[in-house]
Design an enzyme around this catalytic site. Structure first.
Site, PDB file in Angstrom:
ATOM      1  N   SER A   1     -46.413  36.568 -13.655  1.00 32.88           N
ATOM      2  CA  SER A   1     -45.030  37.028 -13.510  1.00 32.88           C
ATOM      3  C   SER A   1     -44.135  35.993 -14.173  1.00 32.88           C
ATOM      4  CB  SER A   1     -44.669  37.123 -12.023  1.00 32.88           C
ATOM      5  OG  SER A   1     -43.278  37.306 -11.850  1.00 32.88           O
TER       6      SER A   1
ATOM      7  N   TYR B   1     -43.225  33.795  -3.287  1.00 39.26           N
ATOM      8  CA  TYR B   1     -43.810  34.510  -4.438  1.00 39.26           C
ATOM      9  C   TYR B   1     -43.836  33.594  -5.660  1.00 39.26           C
ATOM     10  CZ  TYR B   1     -44.418  38.357  -7.844  1.00 39.26           C
ATOM     11  OH  TYR B   1     -44.867  39.188  -8.849  1.00 39.26           O
TER      12      TYR B   1
HETATM   13  N1  LIG Z   1     -43.296  45.155 -10.580  1.00 41.38           N
HETATM   14  C1  LIG Z   1     -42.829  44.020 -11.061  1.00 41.38           C
HETATM   15  O1  LIG Z   1     -41.607  43.865 -11.304  1.00 41.38           O
HETATM   16  C2  LIG Z   1     -43.769  42.894 -11.403  1.00 41.38           C
HETATM   17  C3  LIG Z   1     -43.273  41.845 -12.196  1.00 41.38           C
HETATM   18  C4  LIG Z   1     -44.094  40.794 -12.502  1.00 41.38           C
HETATM   19  C5  LIG Z   1     -45.382  40.753 -12.028  1.00 41.38           C
HETATM   20  N2  LIG Z   1     -45.857  41.767 -11.237  1.00 41.38           N
HETATM   21  C6  LIG Z   1     -47.239  41.638 -10.766  1.00 41.38           C
HETATM   22  O2  LIG Z   1     -47.970  42.746 -11.254  1.00 41.38           O
HETATM   23  C7  LIG Z   1     -49.038  43.035 -10.353  1.00 41.38           C
HETATM   24  C8  LIG Z   1     -49.006  44.519 -10.015  1.00 41.38           C
HETATM   25  O3  LIG Z   1     -47.739  44.831  -9.479  1.00 41.38           O
HETATM   26  P1  LIG Z   1     -47.151  46.317  -9.383  1.00 41.38           P
HETATM   27  O4  LIG Z   1     -45.719  46.233  -9.750  1.00 41.38           O
HETATM   28  O5  LIG Z   1     -48.029  47.278 -10.068  1.00 41.38           O
HETATM   29  O6  LIG Z   1     -47.190  46.487  -7.789  1.00 41.38           O
HETATM   30  P2  LIG Z   1     -47.729  47.647  -6.841  1.00 41.38           P
HETATM   31  O7  LIG Z   1     -47.391  48.983  -7.400  1.00 41.38           O
HETATM   32  O8  LIG Z   1     -47.245  47.275  -5.478  1.00 41.38           O
HETATM   33  O9  LIG Z   1     -49.318  47.469  -6.917  1.00 41.38           O
HETATM   34  C9  LIG Z   1     -49.993  46.405  -6.303  1.00 41.38           C
HETATM   35  C10 LIG Z   1     -51.466  46.742  -6.310  1.00 41.38           C
HETATM   36  O10 LIG Z   1     -52.170  45.650  -5.699  1.00 41.38           O
HETATM   37  C11 LIG Z   1     -53.052  46.193  -4.739  1.00 41.38           C
HETATM   38  N3  LIG Z   1     -53.313  45.236  -3.682  1.00 41.38           N
HETATM   39  C12 LIG Z   1     -52.418  44.653  -2.842  1.00 41.38           C
HETATM   40  N4  LIG Z   1     -53.056  43.890  -1.958  1.00 41.38           N
HETATM   41  C13 LIG Z   1     -54.385  43.993  -2.235  1.00 41.38           C
HETATM   42  C14 LIG Z   1     -55.564  43.456  -1.667  1.00 41.38           C
HETATM   43  N5  LIG Z   1     -55.509  42.638  -0.603  1.00 41.38           N
HETATM   44  N6  LIG Z   1     -56.768  43.786  -2.195  1.00 41.38           N
HETATM   45  C15 LIG Z   1     -56.832  44.617  -3.263  1.00 41.38           C
HETATM   46  N7  LIG Z   1     -55.761  45.163  -3.849  1.00 41.38           N
HETATM   47  C16 LIG Z   1     -54.550  44.845  -3.332  1.00 41.38           C
HETATM   48  C17 LIG Z   1     -52.383  47.453  -4.223  1.00 41.38           C
HETATM   49  O11 LIG Z   1     -53.353  48.381  -3.744  1.00 41.38           O
HETATM   50  P3  LIG Z   1     -53.767  48.645  -2.218  1.00 41.38           P
HETATM   51  O12 LIG Z   1     -52.500  48.557  -1.403  1.00 41.38           O
HETATM   52  O13 LIG Z   1     -54.362  50.018  -2.270  1.00 41.38           O
HETATM   53  O14 LIG Z   1     -54.766  47.589  -1.897  1.00 41.38           O
HETATM   54  C18 LIG Z   1     -51.780  47.991  -5.507  1.00 41.38           C
HETATM   55  O15 LIG Z   1     -52.733  48.760  -6.205  1.00 41.38           O
HETATM   56  C19 LIG Z   1     -48.866  42.098  -9.172  1.00 41.38           C
HETATM   57  O16 LIG Z   1     -49.717  40.992  -9.331  1.00 41.38           O
HETATM   58  C20 LIG Z   1     -47.406  41.667  -9.268  1.00 41.38           C
HETATM   59  O17 LIG Z   1     -47.203  40.413  -8.675  1.00 41.38           O
HETATM   60  C21 LIG Z   1     -45.079  42.836 -10.922  1.00 41.38           C
END
Ligand SMILES: NC(=O)c1ccc[n+]([C@@H]2O[C@H](COP(=O)([O-])OP(=O)(O)OC[C@H]3O[C@@H](n4cnc5c(N)ncnc54)[C@H](OP(=O)(O)O)[C@@H]3O)[C@@H](O)[C@H]2O)c1
Length: 251
Positions: free
Chosen positions: A136, A149
């Site tokens: 991130s 975070y």
């Molecule tokens: N959205 C943003 O603005 C943004 C920006 C920078 C970085 N990121 C990073 O990008 C990544 C994905 O984010 P996203 O925006 O796609 O978020 P999201 O839609 O909330 O997806 C998060 C995913 O992680 C899984 N997860 C959470 N806890 C878990 C666990 N204990 N074991 C296995 N899977 C787990 C969730 O699935 P389950 O709940 O089914 O387990 C879900 O599939 C993250 O690392 C986040 O920090 C996001």
């Protein structure tokens, strides 16, 4: 035999988009996350080129089962996308919850460690492995209320940088993708415990935040370069976000 890609956090957002995209690139995708129903729907949509594995990256046993399933598929493991992660709350350090901080470290940092450790032997054995970790912009820029975070993403990037050094001479690339603001269905909603109003406010007036497919595109790009090309790190933001605090909003 088809090359295998494992994507963690594949049940929503960036992970789901990446699973779809990598299947389109010819990988057999192992889609891992905790919610099996969502993974089953995704795999049904992708078809024969995907396998669903219910996996909690905060559990050593669960990750061991993931590794066993991958080994059972029999193909070379070419790619691991460490994507599972997320943020909890927006509390200042002064009132930070140790429980929330622990949970963020467990999924973002130790989750990356567990899955990487478990799959590294197979990635190395493939002779041409790649590990892409989704960090991130919080991995290098603090922001108010982001303490837990930010600290977790800083630690995750430290893990990735260390790993790249330690794998010198081995046939495994180590890539980090650092997204800025991505509008995914659940990230902000999870951060604010289901509060739609607070979640929507993050993107208020931002004409075009990134979407999950934008990051999937970047991950696929990095993973499909010739094997001698290692993209260490890519920072990807929407045009409306010139820097962490500099977001153009049309309100
Ligand atoms: N959205 C943003 O603005 C943004 C920006 C920078 C970085 N990121 C990073 O990008 C990544 C994905 O984010 P996203 O925006 O796609 O978020 P999201 O839609 O909330 O997806 C998060 C995913 O992680 C899984 N997860 C959470 N806890 C878990 C666990 N204990 N074991 C296995 N899977 C787990 C969730 O699935 P389950 O709940 O089914 O387990 C879900 O599939 C993250 O690392 C986040 O920090 C996001």
């Amino acid at each position: 035999m088809q090359k295998i890609a494992v994507v963690t956090g594949a049940s929503s957002g960036i992970g789901a988009a990446t699973a779809r995209r990598l299947a389109g690139e010819g990988f057999h995708v192992v889609a891992a996350a905790r919610r099996a129903d969502r993974l089953d729907a995704l795999v049904k949509e992708i078809g024969a080129d995907a396998t669903a594995v219910a996996c909690d990256v905060t559990s050593d046993d669960s990750v061991a089962e993931l590794a066993a399933t991958v080994a059972g598929l029999g193909g070379p493991l070419a790619l691991l996308v460490n994507n599972a992660g997320g943020a909890i709350g927006l509390d200042p350090v002064a009132t930070g919850s140790t429980r929330d901080w622990q949970a963020m470290f467990d999924v973002n940092v130790l989750g990356t460690l567990r899955v990487t450790k478990a799959l590294l032997p197979a990635l190395e054995a493939s002779g041409a492995g790649t590990i892409v970790t989704v960090g991130s912009t919080a991995a290098f820029t603090p922001y108010e209320g982001g303490g837990g975070y930010v600290a977790a993403k800083h630690a995750q990037t430290a893990l990735v940088g260390t790993l790249r050094l330690e794998l010198s001479g081995k046939p495994v690339r180590v890539v980090e993708i650092d997204p800025g603001m991505v509008r995914t269905e659940e990230f902000s909603l999870n951060r604010f415990d289901g509060d739609h109003e607070r979640a929507d406010a993050i993107y208020a007036g931002v004409a075009e935040p990134l979407v999950a497919e934008d990051i999937a595109d970047i991950i696929a790009f990095a993973a499909t370069r010739p094997q001698h090309v290692n993209i260490d790190r890519l920072v990807v933001r929407p045009i409306a976000q010139a820097a962490q605090h500099k977001v153009h909003r049309e309100l």
